[in-house]
Design an enzyme around this catalytic site. Structure first.
Site, short mmCIF file in Angstrom:
data_model
loop_
_atom_site.label_atom_id
_atom_site.label_comp_id
_atom_site.label_asym_id
_atom_site.label_seq_id
_atom_site.Cartn_x
_atom_site.Cartn_y
_atom_site.Cartn_z
N ASP A 9 0.75 5.15 1.86
CA ASP A 9 0.05 5.84 2.94
C ASP A 9 -0.75 7.02 2.39
O ASP A 9 -0.18 7.87 1.70
CB ASP A 9 1.04 6.34 3.99
CG ASP A 9 1.72 5.21 4.74
OD1 ASP A 9 1.19 4.09 4.72
OD2 ASP A 9 2.78 5.46 5.35
N HIS A 36 0.84 -1.19 0.00
CA HIS A 36 0.00 0.00 0.00
C HIS A 36 0.88 1.24 0.00
O HIS A 36 2.08 1.18 0.28
CB HIS A 36 -0.89 0.03 1.24
CG HIS A 36 -0.13 0.28 2.51
ND1 HIS A 36 0.71 -0.68 3.08
CD2 HIS A 36 -0.02 1.39 3.30
CE1 HIS A 36 1.28 -0.17 4.16
NE2 HIS A 36 0.86 1.08 4.32
N HIS A 75 4.77 0.09 -0.07
CA HIS A 75 5.52 -0.63 0.94
C HIS A 75 4.62 -1.65 1.63
O HIS A 75 3.40 -1.63 1.49
CB HIS A 75 6.16 0.33 1.96
CG HIS A 75 5.21 1.29 2.62
ND1 HIS A 75 4.67 2.38 1.97
CD2 HIS A 75 4.70 1.33 3.87
CE1 HIS A 75 3.88 3.05 2.79
NE2 HIS A 75 3.87 2.43 3.95
N ARG A 84 6.06 -8.56 16.42
CA ARG A 84 6.66 -7.29 15.99
C ARG A 84 5.78 -6.15 16.48
O ARG A 84 4.55 -6.27 16.52
CB ARG A 84 6.77 -7.23 14.46
CG ARG A 84 7.38 -5.94 13.91
CD ARG A 84 7.39 -5.95 12.38
NE ARG A 84 8.06 -4.78 11.81
CZ ARG A 84 7.46 -3.64 11.50
NH1 ARG A 84 6.14 -3.51 11.70
NH2 ARG A 84 8.14 -2.63 10.99
#
Length: 375
Positions: free
Chosen positions: A244, A242, A298, A308
């Site tokens: 941002d 995607h 990204h 994470r």
């Protein structure tokens, strides 16, 4: 899976997956991990699961302390940022002035939210704010393997407890300390964003205060993202490919890694560095730079064994703001790449009509031009 694939499939161009309100499925990540089975809603098509290159993304590291008050150092840093943002929109900053103890505390408070019983977390949903399990309230398929908690933050307000109030209203009075930590963290991100916006302005050849003033009444969003381990991590994404929609993203990632950027037809890793923030250009700032700076595709991979965590601060314009680039970028007038639009229109598009991908801004402009005129 094949590496170095020429065509990257992201799914349907106009999203058929954006859901109406109150349609969310409930996913219990703790239970899914015990069952060691990935639900179909999380799986991505094989053509999207392109392997990672062994290369890392070439990301400039900017020392914010070294450039403060030093015109020569600032000019050199601006050139590095300009080159990176024209290619992929990512750079990193160090010596940023954010207290490392505050960053540590912000990560420690993940436990107080994401380790709560599922029923308690679900009670902290507030439309697109508060808790979200895999964004299932927004999408029906290709879900991200993560839990998030999103907190609104107004840069210009008389309140000194806006984050504390939000946390307590969603999680309860006993979460005052959690709210206090994230209040201080949001304030630190506001200060850091001012320095970054100044650097970006200089890098584009406009007054260093131009974007700082433009964003002085910003209405940003802080998002805590928790990525549980996944036994079939090769079938899912922590966050799928995607761009941002925001203007800027200020990200602090833990040392597990997983962030990758699609550049030169390859997925390149952004290696975590201690005490370093990752900055990336979003779609809105791409429009504010007249398309000169890139909002790049990204994604985040999931680890098979380790959880994470990341803290993202999305710098957003106030919704009634008009998105318009400065007239003289690099000291000369440029042909316009995008029409003027209200940021509220873009928000409506990405929350109700379209799942962000590499074409979001272009498709939005077409959608905007197709809407009936109010005049």
């Amino acid at each position: 899976m094949e590496s170095n694939t020429a065509t990257l499939s992201l799914g349907p161009p106009i999203s058929k997956e954006v859901k109406g309100e109150n349609e969310a499925h409930i996913f219990d990540f703790e239970l899914m991990q015990k069952e060691k089975k990935v639900p179909e809603e999380f799986k991505w098509p094989s053509e999207s699961l392109v392997e990672t290159s062994e290369e890392e993304l070439d990301v400039p590291l900017i020392d914010l302390r070294a450039i403060k008050g030093d015109e020569v150092a600032m000019a050199a840093a601006a050139e590095l940022v300009r080159e990176a943002c024209m290619k992929h929109g990512f750079f990193q900053v160090t010596n940023h002035g954010v207290d490392p103890n505050l960053i540590t505390a912000a990560f420690q408070e993940f436990e107080s939210i994401f380790k709560l019983p599922l029923s308690k977390k679900l009670s902290a949903k507030r439309n697109l704010l508060g808790y979200s399990g895999a964004h299932s309230e927004r999408y029906a398929s290709r879900l991200p393997w993560k839990e998030t908690f999103s907190i609104p933050y107004k840069h210009m307000t008389e309140s000194h407890s806006q984050v504390i109030d939000f946390i307590k209203s969603t999680l309860g009075e006993d979460h005052h300390l959690t709210g206090l930590v994230y209040e201080k963290y949001s304030e630190a991100m506001k200060g850091l964003s001012v320095n970054i916006l100044e650097l970006l302005g200089i890098s584009l050849g406009v007054d260093g205060s131009h974007y700082e003033k433009y964003f002085e009444d910003a209405e940003s969003l802080m998002r805590l993202s928790f990525y549980p381990p996944c036994i079939d991590s090769n079938l899912v994404f922590g966050t799928g490919p995607h761009c941002d929609p925001s203007s800027l993203t200020i990200l602090f990632q833990d040392q597990v890694g997983g962030l990758q950027v699609f550049v030169d037809n390859k997925w390149l890793a952004v290696r975590p560095r201690p005490d370093t923030f990752v900055i990336n250009i979003g779609d809105t700032f791409m429009a504010l730079s007249n398309g000169i700076y890139k909002s790049c595709l990204h994604r985040v991979l999931v680890n098979k064994e380790m959880e994470r965590k990341s803290l993202a601060f999305f710098v957003n314009l106030k919704e009634d703001k008009t998105v318009r680039p400065p007239e003289n970028i690099f000291g000369k007038e440029q042909a316009r790449s995008y029409p003027d639009f209200k940021y509220s229109e873009f928000c409506e598009f990405v929350t109700k009509h379209y799942r962000p991908d590499s074409q979001t801004l272009e498709v939005f402009v077409s959608w905007l031009r197709s809407k009936p005129s109010n005049n």
